[in-house]
Design a protein around this motif. Structure first.
Motif, short mmCIF file in Angstrom:
data_model
loop_
_atom_site.label_atom_id
_atom_site.label_comp_id
_atom_site.label_asym_id
_atom_site.label_seq_id
_atom_site.Cartn_x
_atom_site.Cartn_y
_atom_site.Cartn_z
N ARG A 99 2.93 -27.29 -23.24
CA ARG A 99 3.65 -26.60 -24.30
C ARG A 99 2.80 -26.47 -25.56
O ARG A 99 2.83 -25.46 -26.23
N SER A 100 2.02 -27.51 -25.85
CA SER A 100 1.26 -27.44 -27.10
C SER A 100 -0.10 -26.76 -26.92
O SER A 100 -0.76 -26.49 -27.91
N LYS A 121 17.74 -40.81 -15.23
CA LYS A 121 16.30 -40.88 -15.48
C LYS A 121 15.93 -42.10 -16.31
O LYS A 121 14.98 -42.80 -16.00
N PHE A 168 3.98 -34.96 -29.21
CA PHE A 168 4.68 -36.02 -29.92
C PHE A 168 4.78 -37.28 -29.09
O PHE A 168 4.69 -37.25 -27.87
N ALA A 217 9.26 -35.02 -27.41
CA ALA A 217 10.14 -34.07 -28.09
C ALA A 217 10.29 -32.76 -27.33
O ALA A 217 10.20 -31.68 -27.89
N LEU A 218 10.50 -32.87 -26.01
CA LEU A 218 10.76 -31.67 -25.21
C LEU A 218 12.20 -31.22 -25.45
O LEU A 218 13.07 -32.04 -25.71
N PHE A 219 12.43 -29.90 -25.38
CA PHE A 219 13.78 -29.39 -25.63
C PHE A 219 14.65 -29.60 -24.40
O PHE A 219 14.42 -28.97 -23.37
N PRO A 220 15.66 -30.46 -24.49
CA PRO A 220 16.44 -30.79 -23.28
C PRO A 220 17.31 -29.63 -22.79
O PRO A 220 17.73 -29.63 -21.65
N HIS A 221 17.58 -28.65 -23.67
CA HIS A 221 18.46 -27.55 -23.25
C HIS A 221 17.68 -26.42 -22.61
O HIS A 221 18.27 -25.42 -22.20
N TYR A 242 24.68 -32.85 -17.39
CA TYR A 242 23.36 -32.94 -18.01
C TYR A 242 23.13 -34.35 -18.55
O TYR A 242 22.09 -34.96 -18.32
N LEU A 288 12.80 -32.95 -32.41
CA LEU A 288 12.88 -31.63 -31.76
C LEU A 288 12.73 -30.53 -32.80
O LEU A 288 12.12 -29.49 -32.54
N THR A 315 15.08 -33.19 -17.65
CA THR A 315 15.61 -34.48 -17.23
C THR A 315 15.29 -34.80 -15.77
O THR A 315 15.50 -35.91 -15.32
N GLN A 316 14.78 -33.78 -15.04
CA GLN A 316 14.45 -34.04 -13.64
C GLN A 316 13.02 -34.52 -13.48
O GLN A 316 12.53 -34.66 -12.37
N LEU A 317 12.34 -34.76 -14.59
CA LEU A 317 10.93 -35.14 -14.52
C LEU A 317 10.72 -36.60 -14.85
O LEU A 317 11.46 -37.19 -15.61
N SER A 318 9.64 -37.17 -14.29
CA SER A 318 9.25 -38.53 -14.65
C SER A 318 8.51 -38.51 -15.98
O SER A 318 8.16 -37.45 -16.49
N PHE A 339 7.91 -21.69 -25.39
CA PHE A 339 8.54 -21.67 -26.71
C PHE A 339 7.67 -21.04 -27.80
O PHE A 339 8.10 -20.12 -28.50
#
Lengths: 307, 368
Positions: free
Chosen positions: B152-153, A305, B87, B91-95, A298, A197, B138-141, B104
């Protein structure tokens, strides 16, 4: 058919068996004394110690601003001591945070063998009695102590610094005592931080500072909050460190409570002061629980998932 | 054709914990054109990821140089390079929400709010996630996360998009779908993609050109068909696709025509320049070029043997044959053309023909 013959029944029995001892233990040794404190804080102090079984709200009055003018005056000194304790506890939290945060990053990047060695070093102070360790600090901080002699020998100062019996000494002492408590939760969340990250952030054009503020800080926030609370609570009510390193010049709420119970023999007033500390801690914990619940929701979402 | 990425003589060594060194890049030179899809292909440890990370700025080269769009970036830190990376684990930002993830790079660059919002919207639409902006990662497949990583990139309009085995975490069906989508996306946005994979099928499907790496060196650089049909050395022949390598010796040379003799004593004519008398070579035969039955042309090679193993691979069968001279031979049998019940079972006697035209000469030894 008996419920115990099903798996469900056996699980319930196991749960009951596991939870009963701690429940009884906490009930007897925590809830009962706590109850006594709550009740005492509303009772009239007896003339020669002990209590008179009358409802009496002036224990709180003495602290918070109403008093029975026939016997005593409202004295803001208790609030001042309380606020000073809050200030010293907060300073302790900030100091230990500044020491532990970089250290946590540093150690989390080490090889596994060195990691466990350094983690062992962090917990090493627990092997020596707290009082002994605090008197070691007296040897370091007093006017003829190692620190002053060293600084004077190096020609940095000409007069010894007045460190003993100051707020500074107390904060240094408390930060020293509570650093392991700050370090471990911080380390847990720093260790979990996914370095990809950090790379992703740099890849997307963020400077080091932006990466810290936008990725590292929010991702390690649970550890920062956890560690801060775990350090703040015992610092606020601490009485050993201020009595050794603060003497009579730095009085914290913990010393005040200790005096009320042991010297003044005014249990109701001591209990009321104790309730004040507990109220402050409870407010903090409620905030913490709310934050952690969000965090957990969270984390659960993540688990679903991945499953 | 304008070159957007120029790598010259890139060299990088790592120290191992036991004091040795590993050469991750050994004089790699590569040019990538403005809107090209180039794949770095190789087994793990071949240097492909190191090369990618050198382009993105996470590895510092020991020797050599990197230019992006004519500007030297060899020692520029990652955040100053006009490239973005997808990546391996995204490497997505979970927050952050999906929209904030995509935004971003624009936010850190100080792009104004309206512009950011518009571009994030466009990007999410491009990857088929319009309306998903407020959701959590986290809600994504897995496939959806992949698209967010792409959005994002790409949102900051990099000059090159680097992709580090981005499809390896997906299951096969989704992976094939994403391969096609990636190719389409690359044509749509019109920038160079540098894609790292160890999966040769993936490389063959998507790339304009493939760079085969091994031991920190480029083994071959070329279009997918070239690599498959005309591998330059044994490594490439073995790594890209299935194949049979037959040892042979050149007995006579006449211009570009030569005669080779196999270990089994069979002779065949081959066409290849620069061969010498008595030179040892390898002849590559792809399994699908092997025919069943006796040869009709005298120059074709003929093998007799016994089926040792049969693999059903969907449209056809891959059979392993042990020839009478004891060699292993792979051949593809098409069920429509052959009687599968009699041939595609272990133990069957089989007669195979390799047409002369299917032979590809490899003169270089295995290069590592």
């Amino acid at each position: 058919m008996s419920g115990l013959e099903t798996n469900e029944g056996r699980k319930k029995l196991a749960l009951f068996g596991l939870l009963t001892p701690p429940t009884i233990f906490l009930g007897v040794f925590f809830l009962v004394p706590l109850g006594i404190m709550v009740v005492y804080s509303f009772l009239e102090p007896g003339l020669y110690g002990g209590v008179v079984w009358n409802f009496y709200d002036l224990n709180y009055g003495r602290i918070l601003g109403w008093a029975d003018s026939r016997y005593e005056q409202f004295d803001p000194v208790y609030l001042i001591v309380f606020l000073r304790s809050v200030k010293l506890a907060l300073t302790t939290v900030i100091l230990s945070l500044f020491i532990c945060y970089p250290a946590a990053f540093w150690i989390s990047r080490m090889s596994d063998a060195r990691k466990s060695f350094f983690l062992f070093l962090i917990t090493l102070p627990f092997f020596v009695s707290l009082v002994v360790r605090l008197f070691a600090w007296v040897l370091i901080l007093r006017p003829t102590g190692f620190l002053n002699q060293g600084l004077m020998g190096a020609g940095i100062i000409s007069e010894p610094l007045e460190l003993m019996f100051t707020n500074t000494a107390v904060v240094i002492g408390m930060a020293y005592v509570f650093i392991p408590f700050m370090f471990l939760p911080l380390y847990a969340s720093v260790e979990k931080l996914d370095m990809s990250l950090v790379e992703a952030s740099a890849d997307l054009g963020a400077t080091r500072l932006q990466t810290f503020r936008r990725v590292i800080l929010p991702m390690t926030l649970p550890g920062i909050i956890g560690g801060s609370i775990i350090v703040f609570i015992p610092s606020l009510g601490n009485f050993i460190v201020p009595s050794v390193l603060g003497g009579s010049r730095v009085l914290m709420i913990g010393n005040l409570i200790e005096q009320q119970f042991l010297s003044a023999r005014n249990w109701p007033f001591g209990s009321a002061l104790g309730m004040l500390v507990m109220a402050a801690v409870l407010v903090l914990l409620m905030v913490y629980v709310r934050i952690m619940t969000k965090e957990e929701e969270y984390a659960n979402a993540t688990k679903v998932k991945e499953g | 054709m304008n070159s957007i990425l120029g790598i010259k003589d890139a060299t990088k060594r790592y120290k191992t914990p036991d004091g040795g060194t590993i050469t991750a890049l050994n004089g790699v030179s590569l040019d990538v054109a403005q809107n090209e899809f180039v794949t770095l292909l190789g087994p793990s440890g071949c240097g492909k990821t190191t090369l990618l990370r050198s382009i993105s700025g996470f590895e510092d080269l020991e020797g050599g140089s990197i230019e992006i769009d004519g500007a030297a970036v060899t020692h520029l830190p990652a955040h100053k390079r006009p490239v973005n990376t997808v990546f391996q684990r995204y490497a997505l930002f979970p927050h952050l929400t999906i929209a904030r993830n995509v935004a971003f790079s624009l936010e850190v660059a100080g792009t104004d709010k309206e512009d950011t919002k518009r571009r994030v919207g466009e990007m999410l639409e491009l990857v088929g996630l319009a309306g998903y902006g407020d959701r959590k990662i986290t809600q994504l497949s897995g496939g959806q996360q992949q698209r967010v990583a792409l959005a994002r990139s790409l949102v900051a309009r990099p000059k090159i998009l680097l992709l580090d085995e981005p499809l390896s975490a997906l299951d096969k069906n989704l992976r094939q779908k994403m391969q096609q989508e990636l190719k389409t996306l690359q044509e749509e946005v019109g920038i160079a993609f540098v894609f790292v994979t160890h999966d040769q099928e993936e490389a063959l499907t998507m790339s304009d050109r493939i760079v085969v790496l091994s031991g920190g060196k480029i083994q071959q650089l070329g279009a997918p068909e070239d690599l498959y049909r005309r591998p330059e050395n044994e490594f490439v022949a073995g790594f890209v696709g299935e194949g049979n390598l037959l040892d042979a010796k050149i007995t006579s040379v006449d211009g570009t025509r030569a005669t080779a003799v196999l270990n089994s004593g069979q002779r065949t004519g081959i066409t290849h320049s620069g061969l010498a008398q008595n030179q040892a070579v390898k002849l590559l035969v792809r399994p699908e070029d092997v025919e069943v039955g006796a040869p009709s042309n005298a120059d074709d090679l003929h093998f007799k043997g016994r089926v040792s193993q049969v693999f059903f691979v969907g449209t056809d069968y891959l059979v392993h044959v042990t020839t009478d001279s004891g060699a292993e031979f792979k051949a593809t049998l098409r069920p429509s053309a052959h009687n599968r019940t009699s041939l595609a079972s272990p133990g069957t006697e089989i007669s195979l023909t390799v047409p002369q035209s299917a032979l590809h000469v490899i003169t270089e030894e295995k290069v590592v």
